[in-house]
Design a protein around this motif. Structure first.
Motif, short mmCIF file in Angstrom:
data_model
loop_
_atom_site.label_atom_id
_atom_site.label_comp_id
_atom_site.label_asym_id
_atom_site.label_seq_id
_atom_site.Cartn_x
_atom_site.Cartn_y
_atom_site.Cartn_z
N ASN A 285 42.05 35.55 52.65
CA ASN A 285 42.69 37.39 52.82
C ASN A 285 41.44 38.04 52.40
N PRO A 286 41.11 38.66 53.07
CA PRO A 286 40.19 39.49 53.07
C PRO A 286 40.45 41.08 51.89
N LEU A 287 41.77 41.71 52.23
CA LEU A 287 41.98 42.40 51.07
C LEU A 287 42.79 42.24 49.60
N GLN A 288 42.59 41.75 50.08
CA GLN A 288 42.99 40.48 48.35
C GLN A 288 41.83 40.47 47.55
N GLU A 289 40.00 39.64 48.22
CA GLU A 289 39.22 39.75 47.61
C GLU A 289 38.48 40.91 47.09
N HIS A 290 38.52 42.00 48.45
CA HIS A 290 38.25 43.50 48.10
C HIS A 290 38.87 44.02 46.61
N LEU B 281 39.08 46.03 41.46
CA LEU B 281 39.52 46.15 39.93
C LEU B 281 38.74 45.58 39.01
N SER B 282 37.99 44.15 39.63
CA SER B 282 36.61 43.59 38.61
C SER B 282 35.91 45.07 38.33
N ASP B 283 35.40 45.25 38.88
CA ASP B 283 34.91 46.80 39.30
C ASP B 283 35.10 47.68 37.75
N LEU B 284 36.37 47.92 37.94
CA LEU B 284 37.79 49.47 37.53
C LEU B 284 37.34 48.93 35.93
N ILE B 285 37.55 47.50 35.55
CA ILE B 285 37.52 47.30 33.93
C ILE B 285 36.37 46.72 33.48
N ARG B 286 35.03 46.61 34.60
CA ARG B 286 33.93 46.67 33.65
C ARG B 286 33.40 48.41 33.10
N GLU B 287 33.32 49.26 34.66
CA GLU B 287 33.99 50.42 33.68
C GLU B 287 34.06 51.28 32.37
N ARG B 288 34.79 50.23 32.62
CA ARG B 288 36.35 50.57 31.19
C ARG B 288 36.06 49.56 29.97
N MET C 152 47.56 52.58 38.38
CA MET C 152 47.71 52.73 40.02
C MET C 152 47.40 53.21 40.34
N THR C 153 47.21 54.42 39.61
CA THR C 153 46.16 55.89 40.69
C THR C 153 44.83 55.07 40.03
N ASP C 154 44.04 55.18 39.63
CA ASP C 154 42.44 54.48 39.73
C ASP C 154 42.28 53.75 40.68
N ILE C 155 43.46 52.72 40.94
CA ILE C 155 43.30 52.14 41.96
C ILE C 155 42.83 52.53 43.54
N GLN C 156 43.86 53.35 43.58
CA GLN C 156 44.67 54.33 44.85
C GLN C 156 43.06 55.35 44.94
#
Length: 77
Positions: free
Chosen positions: A7-12, A17-24, A36-40
């Motif tokens: 599932n390419p969307l799930q992979e993306h 999510l991993s990138d955003l969590i790592r940034e935090r 959800m806003t940050d993800i969007q």
């Protein structure tokens, strides 16, 4: 039932999510969860980049309208 098909969307989304969590984490922000806003916002940015790349590569053609931009596949020459 567990669906294990690729599932390419799930992979993306997992990458985003991993990138955003790592940034935090790098900024020492807690909790290590992402809104959800940050993800969007990240997904919109990714989609815009890819659409621009596809236009540049000649795969898509874009048109400006009064209030928006539209896309279509570039017809073969």
């Amino acid at each position: 039932m567990n669906d294990t098909r690729y599932n390419p969307l799930q992979e993306h989304l997992t990458t985003v999510l991993s990138d955003l969590i790592r940034e935090r984490e790098e900024k020492s922000l807690t909790p290590l969860s992402v809104s959800m806003t940050d993800i969007q916002h990240r997904l919109v940015s990714d989609v815009k980049e890819e659409l621009n790349r596809m236009v540049k590569d000649g795969i898509l053609t874009f048109h400006r309208t009064v209030n928006d931009v539209t896309f279509e596949f570039t017809p073969p020459k």
